[in-house]
Design a protein around this motif. Structure first.
Motif, short mmCIF file in Angstrom:
data_model
loop_
_atom_site.label_atom_id
_atom_site.label_comp_id
_atom_site.label_asym_id
_atom_site.label_seq_id
_atom_site.Cartn_x
_atom_site.Cartn_y
_atom_site.Cartn_z
N SER A 1 6.78 -12.26 -4.94
CA SER A 1 7.51 -12.83 -6.07
C SER A 1 7.78 -11.73 -7.09
CB SER A 1 6.67 -13.92 -6.72
OG SER A 1 5.58 -13.32 -7.39
N GLY A 2 8.67 -12.01 -8.04
CA GLY A 2 9.03 -11.00 -9.03
C GLY A 2 7.84 -10.47 -9.80
N GLY A 3 6.93 -11.37 -10.20
CA GLY A 3 5.76 -10.95 -10.95
C GLY A 3 4.85 -10.05 -10.13
N GLN A 4 4.70 -10.42 -8.84
CA GLN A 4 3.86 -9.60 -7.97
C GLN A 4 4.47 -8.22 -7.76
OE1 GLN A 4 3.86 -12.40 -4.73
NE2 GLN A 4 1.73 -13.00 -5.11
N GLN A 5 5.81 -8.19 -7.61
CA GLN A 5 6.48 -6.90 -7.43
C GLN A 5 6.24 -6.00 -8.63
OE1 GLN A 5 10.59 -7.83 -6.61
NE2 GLN A 5 10.21 -8.07 -4.43
N GLN A 6 6.33 -6.57 -9.84
CA GLN A 6 6.09 -5.76 -11.03
C GLN A 6 4.67 -5.23 -11.06
OE1 GLN A 6 8.09 -4.41 -12.66
NE2 GLN A 6 9.82 -5.62 -13.26
N ARG A 7 3.71 -6.03 -10.61
CA ARG A 7 2.34 -5.55 -10.61
C ARG A 7 2.15 -4.42 -9.60
NH1 ARG A 7 -1.60 -10.44 -10.21
NH2 ARG A 7 0.22 -11.73 -9.79
N VAL A 8 2.88 -4.51 -8.48
CA VAL A 8 2.82 -3.41 -7.50
C VAL A 8 3.34 -2.12 -8.13
CG1 VAL A 8 3.77 -2.55 -5.33
CG2 VAL A 8 3.05 -4.93 -5.51
N LEU A 9 4.47 -2.23 -8.82
CA LEU A 9 5.05 -1.04 -9.43
C LEU A 9 4.16 -0.51 -10.56
CD1 LEU A 9 8.85 -1.90 -9.53
CD2 LEU A 9 7.54 -0.75 -7.77
N LEU A 10 3.48 -1.44 -11.22
CA LEU A 10 2.55 -1.03 -12.28
C LEU A 10 1.37 -0.27 -11.67
CD1 LEU A 10 2.34 -1.32 -15.32
CD2 LEU A 10 1.02 -3.40 -14.99
N ALA A 11 0.87 -0.75 -10.54
CA ALA A 11 -0.23 -0.06 -9.87
C ALA A 11 0.21 1.35 -9.46
CB ALA A 11 -0.67 -0.84 -8.64
N ARG A 12 1.44 1.46 -9.01
CA ARG A 12 1.96 2.78 -8.63
C ARG A 12 2.01 3.70 -9.85
NH1 ARG A 12 8.16 3.58 -7.06
NH2 ARG A 12 8.28 2.70 -9.14
N ALA A 13 2.47 3.13 -10.99
CA ALA A 13 2.54 3.94 -12.21
C ALA A 13 1.15 4.40 -12.64
CB ALA A 13 3.20 3.15 -13.33
N LEU A 14 0.14 3.53 -12.43
CA LEU A 14 -1.23 3.91 -12.79
C LEU A 14 -1.75 5.04 -11.90
CD1 LEU A 14 -3.03 0.52 -13.48
CD2 LEU A 14 -2.47 2.31 -15.11
N CYS A 15 -1.28 5.06 -10.65
CA CYS A 15 -1.68 6.15 -9.76
C CYS A 15 -1.08 7.46 -10.24
CB CYS A 15 -1.23 5.89 -8.33
SG CYS A 15 -2.13 4.58 -7.54
N ALA A 16 0.13 7.37 -10.78
CA ALA A 16 0.81 8.59 -11.20
C ALA A 16 0.19 9.15 -12.47
CB ALA A 16 2.29 8.31 -11.42
N ALA A 17 -0.27 8.28 -13.36
CA ALA A 17 -0.82 8.78 -14.61
C ALA A 17 -1.85 7.80 -15.13
CB ALA A 17 0.28 8.96 -15.62
N GLN B 1 0.82 -1.21 0.00
CA GLN B 1 0.00 0.00 0.00
C GLN B 1 0.86 1.27 0.00
OE1 GLN B 1 -3.33 -0.14 2.53
NE2 GLN B 1 -4.10 1.74 1.64
N GLU B 2 1.89 1.27 0.82
CA GLU B 2 2.76 2.45 0.88
C GLU B 2 3.36 2.75 -0.48
OE1 GLU B 2 4.79 2.89 5.24
OE2 GLU B 2 5.30 1.08 4.15
N ILE B 3 3.77 1.68 -1.18
CA ILE B 3 4.42 1.88 -2.46
C ILE B 3 3.44 2.36 -3.51
CG2 ILE B 3 5.57 0.66 -4.35
CD1 ILE B 3 6.84 -1.10 -2.15
N VAL B 4 2.26 1.74 -3.55
CA VAL B 4 1.28 2.14 -4.56
C VAL B 4 0.88 3.61 -4.35
CG1 VAL B 4 -1.04 1.72 -5.45
CG2 VAL B 4 0.44 -0.19 -4.90
N CYS B 5 0.66 3.99 -3.10
CA CYS B 5 0.24 5.37 -2.82
C CYS B 5 1.31 6.38 -3.23
CB CYS B 5 -0.07 5.55 -1.34
SG CYS B 5 -1.68 4.96 -0.89
N SER B 6 2.56 5.97 -3.20
CA SER B 6 3.61 6.95 -3.51
C SER B 6 3.53 7.40 -4.96
CB SER B 6 5.00 6.39 -3.19
OG SER B 6 5.35 5.40 -4.13
N GLY B 7 2.70 6.74 -5.77
CA GLY B 7 2.47 7.21 -7.13
C GLY B 7 1.79 8.56 -7.20
N PHE B 8 1.10 8.95 -6.12
CA PHE B 8 0.37 10.21 -6.15
C PHE B 8 1.24 11.42 -5.83
CE2 PHE B 8 -3.22 7.31 -5.31
CZ PHE B 8 -3.96 7.65 -6.43
N LEU B 9 2.49 11.17 -5.49
CA LEU B 9 3.35 12.26 -5.02
C LEU B 9 3.37 13.48 -5.92
CD1 LEU B 9 6.62 10.84 -3.60
CD2 LEU B 9 4.87 12.20 -2.51
#
Lengths: 280, 230
Positions: free
Chosen positions: B139-155, B93-101
């Motif tokens: 896992s690696g795939g899950q980590q990428q999905r987390v980062l993808l969710a963060r990117a979606l928050c940013a744009a 959650q912390e990581i995904v939310c940081s997309g809004f910075l």
């Protein structure tokens, strides 16, 4: 309890407690970010720069804090820049800068005053080094550091976790990196007089290292580091008073004990988890 | 006009310090595109991405952004993972939310809507049940999905991915490609992806940009497959 009231009857120990708690808290909070960014050695390097600056200030009779804080802040700024552009390896740069400033400090003091108790107290720390004026400056600056840290908390998290993402989405990463460097510099100079140049980096590294054993959320790691810092500082002070050991060294030993304790708890936790999984 | 947002490269030369990687690049990217950027090591793929993000200025020529993409915070970026991240103590959650910075300015806390939006994006990518988990335990795939969710928050509209399948096994790579396809089809999100995994990525993408030391190819994916595969 008796020891504590006994201790607090001395004005200089009251001052040391006040300053120590604030400075430990600041360095613990900043430390989490520095350790995760692999900048742990910067605290150590800056303390040597700070030693050089303080001995120059002492030799020429300038106000020690007012002179060394700007000098160390500038050094911090450049050390971070060097790390960023990677042409010089940052560990080499930090080692070179810290050795050089230590050398300058030693030469200046031996020419001017000789190695006296003041200089020794900067090396190994002494609570007697705290004067009334220093206390006021230390507390003011610590409060500023704490406020800035809370205010920029989410940005510090983002930059620590993923600098390229933060930069790409328009966060001014170099501004915040500089901010972290300056806050660290201020904290190192303030803490050095009590902990000593050789031990101050433990204030930065240990709380973060211990908390990271047990906690899995950034916010929990930060809070736990702050609490560990305050508890260890107080415990160290009491130990030092009781057994007549140097303050800085006593605090570091307490930190080490806490670190081992956390390691053991972590081990037990993983063993419990494994056996729970096996039962299923 | 539905295709209002555009990213135009006109006669752009890219490079860093004394190295020129790409010369005379002219192309335009429209909203809804799904572009896969391929090429050898050192052919300038990362430089290309950095120039879109505005981190690197082109040596010559101009990069023009039109419509919704004008603002810098309209781009969601998924960078390559750094070694420091692998043992980072942070919850999903912390990581995904940081997309809004980038939308926060000097506000020190997240708004309620932002937290809801973050949850929405996590549900979209099927990671909402992981949100209190620690990033380093995934896992690696899950980590990428987390980062993808963060990117979606940013744009919401434009995603740039830098080698998203590095270190993933073929199952998780396919899963990631499917997610990207979905985002592109259903949500009209424009995707620009740099990859080494040429063979598979080309099948999923609509267009291909192949960067070479002495030129480039830009065209539809089927055209690319015809020309480069025997």
């Amino acid at each position: 309890m008796h020891i504590l009231t006994d201790m607090l009857s001395f004005a200089f120990i009251q001052r040391a407690f006040l300053v120590g708690i604030f400075v430990s808290l600041c360095s613990a909070l900043l430390g989490v970010s520095l350790v995760l960014k692999r900048y742990s050695m910067i605290g150590d390097g800056l303390s040597h720069v700070s030693f050089g600056a303080l001995s120059i200030a002492l030799a020429f009779g300038w106000a020690p804090l007012k002179f060394s804080i700007p000098v160390v802040a500038i050094a911090a700024f450049f050390l971070l820049r060097i790390t960023e552009n990677a042409k010089v390896k940052s560990d080499a740069a930090i080692a070179a800068v810290s050795a050089a400033s230590l050398a300058i400090g030693i030469i200046v003091t031996s020419l001017k005053t000789g190695i006296n108790t003041d200089v020794a107290s900067y090396m190994f720390g002494s609570i007697l080094a705290m004067k009334q004026e220093d206390v006021v400056i230390s507390i003011l600056l610590s409060v500023v550091v704490l406020i800035l840290f809370c205010f920029c908390y989410h940005k510090i998290f983002a930059i620590t976790f993923d600098e390229s993402f933060a930069k790409a989405t328009g966060v001014h990463t170099s501004f915040y990196n500089t901010l972290i460097a300056i806050l660290t510099a201020v904290t190192v100079v303030l803490g050095m007089r009590m902990m000593g140049a050789l031990l101050i980096s433990s204030l930065i590294i240990f709380p973060a290292m211990s908390s990271m054993r047990l906690f899995k959320r950034f916010s929990f790691v930060i809070i736990s580091s702050g609490i560990i810092a305050i508890i260890c500082f107080c415990a160290g002070m009491i130990t030092s008073y009781q057994f007549d050991t140097p303050v800085g060294a006593s605090i570091v030993i307490i930190y080490l004990a806490i670190f081992f304790l956390f390691c053991i708890i972590q081990k037990i936790k993983t063993i419990c988890k494994k056996s729970a999984v096996n039962k299923k | 006009m539905t295709n209002q947002s555009e990213l135009c490269f006109s006669h752009v030369t890219l490079g860093y310090e004394s190295t020129v990687t790409t010369t005379n690049l002219t192309l335009s990217i429209h909203s809804g595109d799904y572009i896969c950027v391929v090429g050898e090591n050192g052919s300038g793929k990362s430089t290309f991405i950095k120039s879109i993000l505005g981190i690197l200025k082109p040596l010559q020529g101009e990069i023009i952004r039109k419509g919704e993409w004008k603002q810098n915070n309209s781009i969601g970026y998924l960078p390559q993972q750094t070694p420091a991240q692998r043992d980072f103590p942070a919850s999903v959650q912390e990581i995904v939310c940081s997309g809004f910075l980038n939308q926060m300015g000097f506000r020190p806390f997240y708004k309620k809507q932002e937290k809801e939006k973050a949850l929405e994006n996590m549900i979209k990518l099927g990671i909402e049940n992981l949100r209190n988990r620690c990033y380093r335990e995934l896992s690696g795939g899950q980590q990428q999905r987390v980062l993808l969710a963060r990117a979606l928050c940013a744009a919401q509209k434009l995603l740039i991915l830098d080698e998203p399948t590095t270190g993933l096994d073929s199952n998780s790579s396919d899963e990631l490609y499917n997610i990207l396809n979905n985002l592109n089809d259903k949500e009209q999100i424009t995707i620009i992806m740099v990859t080494h995994d040429t063979e598979r990525a080309v099948q999923y993408a609509k267009q291909v940009l192949h960067l070479k030391h002495n030129g480039y190819f830009f065209g539809s994916s089927s055209e690319y497959q015809k020309n480069f595969k025997k």
